[in-house]
Structures are given as C-alpha cells and as structure tokens.
Design a protein around this motif. Structure first.
Motif, PDB file in Angstrom:
ATOM      1  N   GLU A  42       0.973  -1.376   0.000  1.00 28.41           N
ATOM      2  CA  GLU A  42      -0.118  -0.079  -0.017  1.00 28.41           C
ATOM      3  C   GLU A  42       0.972   1.044  -0.225  1.00 28.41           C
ATOM      4  OE1 GLU A  42      -3.640   2.355   0.350  1.00 28.41           O
ATOM      5  OE2 GLU A  42      -3.028   0.149  -0.393  1.00 28.41           O
ATOM      6  N   THR A  43       1.952   1.304   0.922  1.00 25.03           N
ATOM      7  CA  THR A  43       2.787   2.379   0.815  1.00 25.03           C
ATOM      8  C   THR A  43       3.601   2.746  -0.274  1.00 25.03           C
ATOM      9  OG1 THR A  43       3.202   1.886   3.144  1.00 25.03           O
ATOM     10  CG2 THR A  43       4.690   3.566   1.954  1.00 25.03           C
ATOM     11  N   THR A  44       3.986   1.546  -1.104  1.00 28.87           N
ATOM     12  CA  THR A  44       4.712   1.785  -2.483  1.00 28.87           C
ATOM     13  C   THR A  44       3.536   2.316  -3.507  1.00 28.87           C
ATOM     14  OG1 THR A  44       6.228  -0.063  -2.061  1.00 28.87           O
ATOM     15  CG2 THR A  44       5.845   0.247  -4.272  1.00 28.87           C
ATOM     16  N   LEU A  45       2.237   1.923  -3.562  1.00 32.74           N
ATOM     17  CA  LEU A  45       1.467   2.110  -4.396  1.00 32.74           C
ATOM     18  C   LEU A  45       1.274   3.787  -4.252  1.00 32.74           C
ATOM     19  CD1 LEU A  45      -1.128  -0.613  -4.422  1.00 32.74           C
ATOM     20  CD2 LEU A  45       0.336  -0.034  -6.330  1.00 32.74           C
ATOM     21  N   LEU A  46       0.769   4.113  -3.010  1.00 31.41           N
ATOM     22  CA  LEU A  46       0.905   5.290  -2.652  1.00 31.41           C
ATOM     23  C   LEU A  46       1.915   6.160  -3.043  1.00 31.41           C
ATOM     24  CD1 LEU A  46      -0.806   5.137   0.892  1.00 31.41           C
ATOM     25  CD2 LEU A  46      -2.059   5.867  -1.379  1.00 31.41           C
TER      26      LEU A  46
END
Length: 194
Positions: A42-46
């Motif tokens: 999720e952090t990478t996508l954001l």
C-alpha cells in the motif's frame, strides 16, 4: 491562456485538493481503525501515485524539466485542462462530503463504518478514484510535457489497478450481500449505463 497560467491552474488544483482534504484527514485520525490493508504494498502504491501526481509535475512547474519531453503549448488544450481540473475538484468535494468520518487515505475499515450509498455514491462506487483520474487528465492537458503531463496517468493508474480489486474484496468481506447488491447497481468509476 499562457503556459504560465496553465501551470498556475495546476498548482491551484493541488492547493484546492489539499484544502478540501485537510479537514477530513484531521478528523479521520481520531477515528479508530478496526481493519487495515496498510503495509509495504500500500505504501509503495501511494508513493508511486504521489510521484506521478505531485513530485514529477511540480518539478516541471518549477524548473521546466525534463526539457527534452516538452511540446508546443496549445491554449485550447489548457482551457480544457482547467475545465477538467474544476470537475476533479467538484468530484473530490462531493466524495469527501459523502464519506465524512469513513474517509481514509488507505484501505481502512473504521469503527462504526457503514456503507455509503447516497450522494455521489448513489451511482458510482469509487468516485474518489474518478476524481483522481480527472486530476491525471487535467495534468496531462495543462502541462505540455510528455513526462510531467502524463506522469499522473501512469502514477495514479498504477495505484488504481494495484488497489481497486483489493478494496472491493475488503468491502465484500465487511458488508457482504449489501455490497454485492451495491456493486450490481453502480459503476466502478462512472455511472453505469442502463
């Protein structure tokens, strides 16, 4: 319309976005999260989305870099970009107003979370994503640079395609048949044509 005004319009879209979101972000921090999909993915996508919708275009606005990717400015294209930017902000506002305390930047289920099916959510399941797609299109129209202009489509597209199925799974697990019925009568990012 000039290139400077088009860049200013892009900056004002970002400022409007921040101002609309600020109040809801503060309020959301106070709400207890029961279930979350936060983590490295999720952090990478954001971060990818932030890079495409914020970092790359703001480097271009401030420096005109990368120079090699620039193309001739077209005033009519920029005016269309302004209209799409206004539509993005309107959609963004309608989404936040409908979600209220249920809003979250990440995939979270909050305490006393309920399925929102009114307002803009009456016809669109993910109008926040619709607003971000509009932002990305406005960016491409306002910034005459193949890298900076289209970075939003790539950055947000990566987030969208990497996240929307997980979000719908989480909603199905949380709301079951109520969400299945909701899916049947709404479009994902545009109203369903009957």
């Amino acid at each position: 319309m000039t290139p400077g005004i088009a860049k200013f319009a892009f900056v004002m879209m970002a400022v409007g976005w921040y101002l609309l979101r600020y109040r809801y972000a503060r309020r959301a921090r106070r709400e207890k999260v029961l279930r979350s999909a936060r983590g490295p993915r999720e952090t990478t996508l954001l971060l990818i989305s932030l890079t495409g919708l914020g970092i790359v275009p703001f480097i271009y606005v401030g420096t005109a870099m990368p120079h090699f990717a620039s193309y001739a400015f077209r005033p009519a294209q920029a005016w269309l970009g302004v209209l799409v930017a206004v539509a993005a902000l309107v959609m963004f506002r309608l989404t936040h107003r409908a979600l209220g305390r249920n809003w979250s930047v990440s995939l979270d289920v909050r305490e006393d979370h309920h399925l929102i099916t009114d307002g803009i959510y009456r016809t669109i399941r993910h109008p926040m994503y619709s607003a971000f797609w509009l932002w990305a299109v406005a960016q491409a129209l306002l910034l005459p640079n193949f890298v900076a202009g289209f970075a939003g489509l790539v950055g947000f597209g990566t987030l969208y395609f990497g996240r929307v199925a997980r979000e719908e799974r989480m909603m199905l697990e949380t709301f079951g048949d109520e969400y299945r019925e909701y899916m049947a009568r709404t479009g994902r990012i545009m109203p369903r044509l009957s």
